[in-house]
Scaffold this motif. Structure first.
Motif, PDB file in Angstrom:
ATOM      1  N   LEU A  27      28.277  41.267  48.785  1.00  0.00           N
ATOM      2  CA  LEU A  27      28.655  41.620  48.043  1.00  0.00           C
ATOM      3  C   LEU A  27      29.759  41.472  47.793  1.00  0.00           C
ATOM      4  O   LEU A  27      30.648  42.066  48.574  1.00  0.00           O
ATOM      5  CB  LEU A  27      28.043  42.911  47.029  1.00  0.00           C
ATOM      6  CG  LEU A  27      26.689  43.277  47.532  1.00  0.00           C
ATOM      7  CD1 LEU A  27      26.987  45.211  46.434  1.00  0.00           C
ATOM      8  CD2 LEU A  27      26.192  42.173  46.442  1.00  0.00           C
ATOM      9  N   SER A  28      30.873  40.643  46.560  1.00  0.00           N
ATOM     10  CA  SER A  28      31.957  40.694  46.473  1.00  0.00           C
ATOM     11  C   SER A  28      32.862  40.596  45.514  1.00  0.00           C
ATOM     12  O   SER A  28      31.848  39.972  44.237  1.00  0.00           O
ATOM     13  CB  SER A  28      32.175  39.414  47.432  1.00  0.00           C
ATOM     14  OG  SER A  28      31.882  37.658  46.470  1.00  0.00           O
ATOM     15  N   TYR A  29      33.658  40.524  44.848  1.00  0.00           N
ATOM     16  CA  TYR A  29      34.272  40.927  43.811  1.00  0.00           C
ATOM     17  C   TYR A  29      36.173  40.905  43.976  1.00  0.00           C
ATOM     18  O   TYR A  29      36.433  40.988  45.200  1.00  0.00           O
ATOM     19  CB  TYR A  29      34.635  42.143  43.595  1.00  0.00           C
ATOM     20  CG  TYR A  29      35.422  42.486  42.023  1.00  0.00           C
ATOM     21  CD1 TYR A  29      34.710  42.254  41.273  1.00  0.00           C
ATOM     22  CD2 TYR A  29      36.340  43.482  42.001  1.00  0.00           C
ATOM     23  CE1 TYR A  29      35.375  42.430  39.502  1.00  0.00           C
ATOM     24  CE2 TYR A  29      37.523  43.609  40.920  1.00  0.00           C
ATOM     25  CZ  TYR A  29      36.547  43.140  39.628  1.00  0.00           C
ATOM     26  OH  TYR A  29      36.922  43.435  38.678  1.00  0.00           O
ATOM     27  N   ASP A  30      36.460  40.285  43.056  1.00  0.00           N
ATOM     28  CA  ASP A  30      38.169  39.144  42.829  1.00  0.00           C
ATOM     29  C   ASP A  30      38.525  39.505  41.654  1.00  0.00           C
ATOM     30  O   ASP A  30      38.599  39.135  40.887  1.00  0.00           O
ATOM     31  CB  ASP A  30      38.176  37.292  43.513  1.00  0.00           C
ATOM     32  CG  ASP A  30      39.666  36.778  43.263  1.00  0.00           C
ATOM     33  OD1 ASP A  30      40.159  38.104  42.800  1.00  0.00           O
ATOM     34  OD2 ASP A  30      39.250  36.141  44.024  1.00  0.00           O
ATOM     35  N   ALA A  31      39.685  40.691  41.822  1.00  0.00           N
ATOM     36  CA  ALA A  31      40.009  40.527  40.612  1.00  0.00           C
ATOM     37  C   ALA A  31      40.762  39.856  39.705  1.00  0.00           C
ATOM     38  O   ALA A  31      40.058  39.645  38.555  1.00  0.00           O
ATOM     39  CB  ALA A  31      41.057  41.393  40.930  1.00  0.00           C
TER      40      ALA A  31
END
Length: 141
Positions: A27-31
């Protein structure tokens, strides 16, 4: 300030009528893209699927059933284990049906990941940079 969150979870995949088997969920998240959580599912170094999930929907899916399209989420609890059930409908099969897979993730681990994303961009504080988007559309590849 850090603008990226990532975690790798061991989840269970159930495809069709098969038994569950362990795969990795990255799981990845980029602002910079604050509404999206990217989920990459892999097994033995091979990518099985990549999905972009709505961050708010992922959080809601931990509490109640959500989704009516290709992605459906809901909490499950067998009394000892809280899971997030993620159902994915994929491309059409030759027989006219659609590829279908269900992934079960340990709900507290997903919650921990989401809390990290909320520290980066609190819910309701996401920004849509429409000028940047329009500039990309007009300049093309």
């Amino acid at each position: 300030m850090d603008s990226f969150a990532h975690t790798t979870l061991v989840v269970e995949l159930q495809a069709g009528d098969t038994e569950r088997f362990a795969v990795l969920a990255h799981l990845s998240y980029d602002a910079a893209d604050p509404f999206v959580v990217t989920a990459v599912f892999s097994h033995r170094g091979r990518v099985l699927a990549r999905w972009q999930l709505d961050r708010e929907m992922l959080g809601d899916g931990l509490r109640r059933p959500v989704g009516i399209g290709d992605v459906r989420l809901r909490p499950t609890d067998d009394g000892t284990w809280e899971e997030l059930r993620m159902e994915f409908l994929g491309d059409a099969r030759p027989d006219g049906g659609r590829h279908h897979a269900v992934v079960f993730a340990w709900a507290p681990a997903v919650s921990t990941f989401l809390r990290r994303t909320w520290q980066l961009v609190p819910p309701g504080r996401e920004e849509v940079r429409i000028d940047d988007f329009l500039a990309q559309l007009t300049t093309g590849p």
